[in-house]
Design an enzyme around this catalytic site. Structure first.
Site, PDB file in Angstrom:
ATOM      1  N   ARG A  63      -6.690  15.768  -4.957  1.00 42.48           N
ATOM      2  CA  ARG A  63      -7.576  14.638  -4.600  1.00 42.48           C
ATOM      3  C   ARG A  63      -8.918  15.112  -4.032  1.00 42.48           C
ATOM      4  NH1 ARG A  63      -4.569  11.133  -6.932  1.00 42.48           N
ATOM      5  NH2 ARG A  63      -2.545  10.626  -6.055  1.00 42.48           N
TER       6      ARG A  63
ATOM      7  N   GLU B 230      -3.079  16.539  -1.759  1.00 38.29           N
ATOM      8  CA  GLU B 230      -4.457  16.661  -1.256  1.00 38.29           C
ATOM      9  C   GLU B 230      -5.302  17.561  -2.165  1.00 38.29           C
ATOM     10  OE1 GLU B 230      -1.792  16.616   0.627  1.00 38.29           O
ATOM     11  OE2 GLU B 230      -2.178  15.724   2.589  1.00 38.29           O
TER      12      GLU B 230
ATOM     13  N   LEU C 164      -2.448   9.416   3.727  1.00 35.00           N
ATOM     14  CA  LEU C 164      -3.722   8.811   4.159  1.00 35.00           C
ATOM     15  C   LEU C 164      -4.047   7.599   3.300  1.00 35.00           C
ATOM     16  CD1 LEU C 164      -6.493   9.146   5.758  1.00 35.00           C
ATOM     17  CD2 LEU C 164      -7.277  10.424   3.751  1.00 35.00           C
TER      18      LEU C 164
ATOM     19  N   GLY D 270      -4.787  17.004   7.140  1.00 35.66           N
ATOM     20  CA  GLY D 270      -5.459  16.859   8.443  1.00 35.66           C
ATOM     21  C   GLY D 270      -4.524  16.354   9.522  1.00 35.66           C
TER      22      GLY D 270
ATOM     23  N   LYS E 236       0.849  -1.204   0.000  1.00 35.06           N
ATOM     24  CA  LYS E 236       0.000   0.000   0.000  1.00 35.06           C
ATOM     25  C   LYS E 236       0.878   1.246   0.000  1.00 35.06           C
ATOM     26  CE  LYS E 236      -4.124  -1.862   0.346  1.00 35.06           C
ATOM     27  NZ  LYS E 236      -5.124  -1.652  -0.725  1.00 35.06           N
ATOM     28  N   ARG E 237       2.124   1.068  -0.344  1.00 39.73           N
ATOM     29  CA  ARG E 237       3.102   2.183  -0.356  1.00 39.73           C
ATOM     30  C   ARG E 237       3.133   2.871   1.018  1.00 39.73           C
ATOM     31  NH1 ARG E 237       3.569  -0.940  -4.002  1.00 39.73           N
ATOM     32  NH2 ARG E 237       3.756  -0.380  -6.207  1.00 39.73           N
TER      33      ARG E 237
ATOM     34  N   ALA F 140       2.820   6.997   1.487  1.00 41.29           N
ATOM     35  CA  ALA F 140       1.893   7.603   0.517  1.00 41.29           C
ATOM     36  C   ALA F 140       0.772   8.389   1.183  1.00 41.29           C
ATOM     37  CB  ALA F 140       1.306   6.524  -0.383  1.00 41.29           C
TER      38      ALA F 140
ATOM     39  N   GLY G 278      -0.115  12.883   3.817  1.00 37.85           N
ATOM     40  CA  GLY G 278       0.095  12.546   5.228  1.00 37.85           C
ATOM     41  C   GLY G 278       1.468  11.955   5.493  1.00 37.85           C
TER      42      GLY G 278
ATOM     43  N   GLU H 274       3.387  14.847   6.327  1.00 39.78           N
ATOM     44  CA  GLU H 274       3.012  15.282   7.686  1.00 39.78           C
ATOM     45  C   GLU H 274       3.734  14.434   8.726  1.00 39.78           C
ATOM     46  OE1 GLU H 274      -1.343  14.997   6.983  1.00 39.78           O
ATOM     47  OE2 GLU H 274      -1.355  17.142   7.405  1.00 39.78           O
TER      48      GLU H 274
HETATM   49  C1  1HE Z   1      -2.538   3.358  -1.737  1.00 44.60           C
HETATM   50  C2  1HE Z   1      -2.082   4.681  -1.507  1.00 44.60           C
HETATM   51  C3  1HE Z   1      -2.807   5.469  -0.588  1.00 44.60           C
HETATM   52  C4  1HE Z   1      -0.790   3.776  -2.982  1.00 44.60           C
HETATM   53  N1  1HE Z   1      -3.860   4.907   0.010  1.00 44.60           N
HETATM   54  N2  1HE Z   1      -3.580   2.856  -1.107  1.00 44.60           N
HETATM   55  N3  1HE Z   1      -1.535  10.729  -1.078  1.00 44.60           N
HETATM   56  C5  1HE Z   1      -1.615  10.485  -2.349  1.00 44.60           C
HETATM   57  O1  1HE Z   1      -2.396  11.064  -3.063  1.00 44.60           O
HETATM   58  C6  1HE Z   1      -0.627   9.458  -2.882  1.00 44.60           C
HETATM   59  C7  1HE Z   1      -1.326   8.350  -3.597  1.00 44.60           C
HETATM   60  N4  1HE Z   1      -0.387   7.359  -4.110  1.00 44.60           N
HETATM   61  C8  1HE Z   1       0.391   7.585  -5.206  1.00 44.60           C
HETATM   62  O2  1HE Z   1       0.418   8.659  -5.791  1.00 44.60           O
HETATM   63  C9  1HE Z   1       1.233   6.447  -5.668  1.00 44.60           C
HETATM   64  O3  1HE Z   1       0.625   5.227  -5.234  1.00 44.60           O
HETATM   65  C10 1HE Z   1       2.699   6.475  -5.183  1.00 44.60           C
HETATM   66  C11 1HE Z   1       3.440   7.602  -5.877  1.00 44.60           C
HETATM   67  C12 1HE Z   1       2.795   6.625  -3.674  1.00 44.60           C
HETATM   68  C13 1HE Z   1       3.385   5.124  -5.550  1.00 44.60           C
HETATM   69  O4  1HE Z   1       3.212   4.878  -6.933  1.00 44.60           O
HETATM   70  P1  1HE Z   1       3.405   3.386  -7.479  1.00 44.60           P
HETATM   71  O5  1HE Z   1       3.260   3.456  -8.993  1.00 44.60           O
HETATM   72  O6  1HE Z   1       4.658   2.797  -6.927  1.00 44.60           O
HETATM   73  O7  1HE Z   1       2.227   2.509  -6.836  1.00 44.60           O
HETATM   74  P2  1HE Z   1       0.666   2.402  -7.245  1.00 44.60           P
HETATM   75  O8  1HE Z   1       0.515   1.415  -8.362  1.00 44.60           O
HETATM   76  O9  1HE Z   1       0.042   3.734  -7.438  1.00 44.60           O
HETATM   77  O10 1HE Z   1       0.053   1.783  -5.917  1.00 44.60           O
HETATM   78  C14 1HE Z   1       0.422   0.498  -5.473  1.00 44.60           C
HETATM   79  C15 1HE Z   1      -0.654   0.054  -4.507  1.00 44.60           C
HETATM   80  O11 1HE Z   1      -0.604   0.904  -3.368  1.00 44.60           O
HETATM   81  C16 1HE Z   1      -2.044   0.184  -5.080  1.00 44.60           C
HETATM   82  O12 1HE Z   1      -2.832  -0.819  -4.519  1.00 44.60           O
HETATM   83  P3  1HE Z   1      -3.267  -2.124  -5.368  1.00 44.60           P
HETATM   84  O13 1HE Z   1      -4.133  -2.911  -4.443  1.00 44.60           O
HETATM   85  O14 1HE Z   1      -3.977  -1.617  -6.590  1.00 44.60           O
HETATM   86  O15 1HE Z   1      -1.969  -2.826  -5.730  1.00 44.60           O
HETATM   87  C17 1HE Z   1      -2.501   1.525  -4.533  1.00 44.60           C
HETATM   88  O16 1HE Z   1      -3.908   1.640  -4.452  1.00 44.60           O
HETATM   89  C18 1HE Z   1      -1.879   1.503  -3.159  1.00 44.60           C
HETATM   90  N5  1HE Z   1      -1.714   2.839  -2.637  1.00 44.60           N
HETATM   91  N6  1HE Z   1      -1.011   4.908  -2.311  1.00 44.60           N
HETATM   92  C19 1HE Z   1      -4.221   3.636  -0.240  1.00 44.60           C
HETATM   93  N7  1HE Z   1      -2.440   6.718  -0.292  1.00 44.60           N
HETATM   94  C20 1HE Z   1      -4.976  13.220   7.616  1.00 44.60           C
HETATM   95  S1  1HE Z   1      -5.331  13.842   6.077  1.00 44.60           S
HETATM   96  C21 1HE Z   1      -4.027  13.339   5.039  1.00 44.60           C
HETATM   97  C22 1HE Z   1      -4.403  13.578   3.616  1.00 44.60           C
HETATM   98  C23 1HE Z   1      -3.625  12.713   2.673  1.00 44.60           C
HETATM   99  O17 1HE Z   1      -2.640  12.126   3.014  1.00 44.60           O
HETATM  100  S2  1HE Z   1      -4.238  12.614   1.090  1.00 44.60           S
HETATM  101  C24 1HE Z   1      -3.295  11.276   0.393  1.00 44.60           C
HETATM  102  C25 1HE Z   1      -2.249  11.816  -0.444  1.00 44.60           C
END
Ligand code: 1HE
Length: 268
Positions: free
Chosen positions: A145, A142, A72, A150, A32-33, A70, A119, A122
């Protein structure tokens, strides 16, 4: 007697204790990164609440696989379809974990690689030292998205880079990496090799300081940033009164007086 940390009590965190009191804590959800679901946040709360009372001398915080974190867990959040009150409560648990990190008094050194986003940034910004490598990149996606920070970014990330840069990162998805990330304050160290090795070396150095001194460095400075300058100066004198008269410091002072202690020299 100090309380014990039992690694078998943790599922999403892998905890490795070294003989010198350095603990390496690895978020262990590479599939889940290392996204932060609610269970992982609870484990962070437990670990960082326990560490200051468990003779932990320094902590290296890292992620399993190619990415630090990655942010939240977006899939959990999507499935849970939370109410505003539920997400508010969840954010308070994030704050509990990150406040325990920042104010707990044990040095926390973040070994960063790959994505340090949302996050995840954070989390990293609650550490006392951040080490980046050539793969590390920072972002606050964020904005793109449909979300908002938070987990304390408005305080800690804005504190590191300034509010104008944080707003730019959120509005435009701007990514920082390499020397530029260091220059704007997102990391203090940039290494060519492994950020984990470098973070471990830093943790070993910090672990050689007296625990009470580290406790002051890793709690008082953060608290004082929240005070008026007048009150912070007063509190600083109070902390120095306790730390600078600790019996354990006498041997170090004596070594300086004897000329057996290392002198401070410029880097070669
Ligand atoms: C996840 C998450 C996640 C990956 N939650 N499952 N954060 C984001 O917007 C970052 C979102 N993630 C990404 O942009 C990318 O996944 C990465 C750059 C981190 C990595 O890319 P990559 O190509 O190595 O991996 P992937 O193919 O995108 O993901 C691999 C798996 O990890 C995949 O699951 P699968 O079951 O399909 O294999 C993804 O769904 C999973 N995965 N990131 C859940 N974040 C208190 S408020 C805080 C607000 C926030 O943090 S907003 C989140 C911002």
């Amino acid at each position: 007697m100090a309380i014990q940390i039992d690694p078998s009590h943790y599922t999403n965190l892998a905890i490795e204790a070294h003989d010198d009191g350095v603990h390496v804590v690895t978020i262990n959800r590479p599939h889940k990164r290392n996204a932060l679901d609610s269970d992982t946040i609870e484990e962070l709360v437990t670990f960082f609440s326990t560490a200051p009372r468990a003779d932990v001398r320094a902590i290296v915080l890292s992620g399993s696989g190619d990415h630090f974190c990655a942010g939240l867990d977006l899939i959990e959040h999507h499935k849970a379809d939370r109410t505003p009150a539920a997400f508010w409560q969840l954010c308070l648990r994030w704050h509990e974990a990150f406040n325990k990190m920042e104010y707990g008094g044990v040095p926390v050194i973040a070994a960063l690689k790959g994505a340090v986003v949302g996050g995840g940034l954070e989390l990293a910004s609650a550490a006392h030292i951040r080490v980046a490598d050539s793969t590390t990149y920072f972002a606050l996606p964020e904005g793109q998205r449909g979300l908002f920070t938070g987990g304390g970014a408005t305080i800690r990330v804005a504190g590191l880079v300034g509010k104008a840069r944080m707003i730019d990162m959120m509005l435009t998805g701007r990514v920082y990496q390499g020397q530029e990330a260091v220059d704007i304050g997102l990391a203090q160290h940039l290494v060519e090799g492994s950020s984990l090795d470098h973070a471990l070396n830093l943790a070993r150095k910090a672990a050689q300081n007296l625990p009470l001194t580290n406790f002051a460095i890793c709690s008082a400075i953060s608290h004082m940033q929240n005070m008026s300058p007048l009150d912070a100066a007063y509190a600083e004198a109070c902390v120095a009164g306790v730390v600078n008269t600790q019996p354990e410091a006498r041997a170090r002072l004596e070594a300086f007086a004897n000329k057996t202690a290392a002198r401070v020299r410029p880097n070669e």
